[in-house]
Motif scaffolding. Structure first.
Motif, short mmCIF file in Angstrom:
data_model
loop_
_atom_site.label_atom_id
_atom_site.label_comp_id
_atom_site.label_asym_id
_atom_site.label_seq_id
_atom_site.Cartn_x
_atom_site.Cartn_y
_atom_site.Cartn_z
N ASP A 68 -12.81 -6.04 -9.99
CA ASP A 68 -13.58 -6.79 -10.99
C ASP A 68 -13.96 -8.18 -10.50
OD1 ASP A 68 -11.19 -8.17 -11.13
OD2 ASP A 68 -10.83 -7.76 -13.25
N GLY A 69 -13.61 -8.53 -9.24
CA GLY A 69 -13.98 -9.81 -8.66
C GLY A 69 -12.97 -10.92 -8.87
N HIS A 70 -11.90 -10.67 -9.60
CA HIS A 70 -10.88 -11.69 -9.87
C HIS A 70 -9.70 -11.51 -8.94
CE1 HIS A 70 -12.83 -13.17 -13.49
NE2 HIS A 70 -13.01 -11.92 -13.88
N TYR A 71 -8.81 -12.49 -8.98
CA TYR A 71 -7.56 -12.45 -8.22
C TYR A 71 -6.41 -12.41 -9.21
CZ TYR A 71 -10.52 -13.74 -4.33
OH TYR A 71 -11.52 -13.75 -3.40
N TYR A 72 -5.45 -11.53 -8.95
CA TYR A 72 -4.30 -11.37 -9.83
C TYR A 72 -3.02 -11.57 -9.03
CZ TYR A 72 -7.68 -9.23 -12.98
OH TYR A 72 -8.76 -9.01 -13.78
N LEU A 73 -2.09 -12.29 -9.62
CA LEU A 73 -0.79 -12.54 -8.98
C LEU A 73 0.31 -12.12 -9.94
CD1 LEU A 73 -1.21 -16.09 -7.43
CD2 LEU A 73 -0.57 -14.02 -6.22
N THR A 74 1.41 -11.64 -9.38
CA THR A 74 2.60 -11.36 -10.17
C THR A 74 3.66 -12.37 -9.78
OG1 THR A 74 2.06 -9.01 -10.25
CG2 THR A 74 4.32 -9.62 -10.76
N LEU A 75 4.04 -13.20 -10.73
CA LEU A 75 5.09 -14.19 -10.52
C LEU A 75 6.33 -13.74 -11.26
CD1 LEU A 75 2.35 -15.81 -10.09
CD2 LEU A 75 3.66 -17.82 -10.72
N ARG A 76 7.48 -14.12 -10.73
CA ARG A 76 8.74 -13.84 -11.42
C ARG A 76 9.12 -15.11 -12.19
NH1 ARG A 76 10.54 -9.08 -10.39
NH2 ARG A 76 12.60 -9.35 -11.23
N ILE A 77 9.02 -15.02 -13.49
CA ILE A 77 9.37 -16.15 -14.35
C ILE A 77 10.71 -15.86 -15.00
CG2 ILE A 77 8.71 -17.51 -16.35
CD1 ILE A 77 5.84 -17.06 -15.60
N ASN A 78 11.66 -16.73 -14.72
CA ASN A 78 13.03 -16.53 -15.21
C ASN A 78 13.51 -15.13 -14.85
OD1 ASN A 78 12.73 -19.08 -16.26
ND2 ASN A 78 12.43 -18.38 -18.36
N GLY A 79 13.09 -14.64 -13.67
CA GLY A 79 13.51 -13.34 -13.17
C GLY A 79 12.67 -12.17 -13.65
N GLU A 80 11.73 -12.42 -14.55
CA GLU A 80 10.91 -11.35 -15.14
C GLU A 80 9.52 -11.33 -14.50
OE1 GLU A 80 10.49 -8.16 -17.62
OE2 GLU A 80 12.28 -9.42 -17.56
N PRO A 81 9.04 -10.17 -14.00
CA PRO A 81 7.69 -10.14 -13.41
C PRO A 81 6.60 -10.26 -14.48
CG PRO A 81 8.65 -7.94 -13.42
CD PRO A 81 9.70 -8.87 -13.93
N ILE A 82 5.69 -11.23 -14.26
CA ILE A 82 4.59 -11.47 -15.20
C ILE A 82 3.30 -11.47 -14.39
CG2 ILE A 82 3.58 -13.08 -16.85
CD1 ILE A 82 6.19 -11.89 -17.85
N ASP A 83 2.31 -10.70 -14.85
CA ASP A 83 1.01 -10.63 -14.19
C ASP A 83 0.12 -11.77 -14.70
OD1 ASP A 83 1.66 -8.33 -12.76
OD2 ASP A 83 1.07 -7.03 -14.42
N PHE A 84 -0.53 -12.44 -13.75
CA PHE A 84 -1.42 -13.55 -14.06
C PHE A 84 -2.80 -13.31 -13.50
CE2 PHE A 84 2.62 -15.71 -14.48
CZ PHE A 84 2.41 -16.66 -15.47
N LEU A 85 -3.79 -13.81 -14.20
CA LEU A 85 -5.15 -13.92 -13.69
C LEU A 85 -5.27 -15.32 -13.12
CD1 LEU A 85 -8.21 -13.17 -13.47
CD2 LEU A 85 -8.44 -14.07 -15.77
N VAL A 86 -5.64 -15.43 -11.82
CA VAL A 86 -5.82 -16.75 -11.21
C VAL A 86 -7.10 -17.35 -11.79
CG1 VAL A 86 -6.17 -18.00 -9.05
CG2 VAL A 86 -4.60 -16.05 -9.12
N ASP A 87 -6.97 -18.52 -12.43
CA ASP A 87 -8.10 -19.15 -13.10
C ASP A 87 -8.17 -20.61 -12.67
OD1 ASP A 87 -10.06 -20.11 -14.76
OD2 ASP A 87 -9.13 -19.43 -16.63
N THR A 88 -9.00 -20.90 -11.67
CA THR A 88 -9.12 -22.27 -11.18
C THR A 88 -9.83 -23.17 -12.20
OG1 THR A 88 -11.16 -21.70 -10.01
CG2 THR A 88 -9.10 -21.59 -8.76
N GLY A 89 -10.41 -22.57 -13.22
CA GLY A 89 -11.04 -23.35 -14.28
C GLY A 89 -10.06 -23.76 -15.36
N ALA A 90 -8.85 -23.22 -15.31
CA ALA A 90 -7.82 -23.58 -16.29
C ALA A 90 -6.98 -24.72 -15.72
CB ALA A 90 -6.94 -22.38 -16.61
N SER A 91 -6.66 -25.69 -16.53
CA SER A 91 -5.87 -26.82 -16.07
C SER A 91 -4.40 -26.45 -15.91
CB SER A 91 -5.96 -27.97 -17.08
OG SER A 91 -7.29 -28.35 -17.25
N GLU A 92 -3.90 -25.63 -16.79
CA GLU A 92 -2.46 -25.36 -16.86
C GLU A 92 -2.14 -23.88 -16.67
OE1 GLU A 92 -0.38 -27.88 -17.20
OE2 GLU A 92 -1.93 -29.37 -17.62
#
Length: 193
Positions: free
Chosen positions: A82-106
């Motif tokens: 779909d043209g986007h980049y997705y990352l899976t980070l482990r937050i507090n040990g739990e895998p969470i899928d993220f959409l990389v959004d350089t337009g988002a500040s936080e």
């Protein structure tokens, strides 16, 4: 179903019955072969329906995933179809899928993801406001004990929890700035520490 749709359905059923009757009449000398062919086509039809039903699972399996290149300290993320980049980070040990959004500040978590990483939604104070493509939403500041991407781990990371409807958590610039280099090359996002 409207009367027009019912009429169309009846027409198609009658047409199917007529075609089947003609086919059986033409091949009555070899009904065994006709039954075999009908079963074969029935199985093909069921197979196609099953493939359509599990297509999202197949696509998730075939979708390229992030690669950790530990020798160079880089994370390489291929661009999704779909043209986007997705990352899976482990937050507090739990895998969470993220959409990389350089337009988002936080870094912004959906309410569901916040709950999965152990943040109590009842204890969060939704006093912030954010403007999104869908309008203004309420947000709550949260502290994440641990955020890990590959071998890289950050402690006490600030994130925001979105009270509104979001399909996926967003990985904004506040987290991406922790990397010394962010590069897009050969259809891949490369993060370097």
């Amino acid at each position: 179903m409207s009367s027009f749709e019912i009429g169309n359905a009846l027409y198609l059923v009658l047409l199917l019955i007529m075609v089947l009757t003609w086919y059986v009449a033409q091949n009555r000398q070899s009904l065994g072969r006709v039954v075999q062919q009908a079963l074969a086509w029935g199985l093909i039809f069921v197979g196609v329906i099953a493939a359509i039903g599990v297509w999202d699972d197949i696509r998730q399996t075939l979708r390229p995933t992030q690669s950790v290149i530990t020798a160079t300290g880089q994370i390489e993320v291929p661009r999704a179809p779909d043209g986007h980049y997705y990352l899976t980070l482990r937050i507090n040990g739990e895998p969470i899928d993220f959409l990389v959004d350089t337009g988002a500040s936080e870094m912004v978590l959906t309410a569901g993801d916040a709950d999965r990483v152990g943040l109590s939604l009842d204890e969060l104070v939704f006093s912030g406001r954010a403007m999104t493509a869908n309008g203004e939403v309420r947000t709550a500041l949260a502290r994440l004990d641990s955020v890990a991407l590959g071998d890289h781990r950050d402690l006490d990371v600030t994130a925001w929890v979105n009270e509104g409807e979001m399909e996926q958590s967003l990985l904004g610039m506040a987290y991406l700035r922790r990397w010394s280099r962010i590069e897009i090359s050969d259809n891949a996002l490369v993060l370097t520490r």
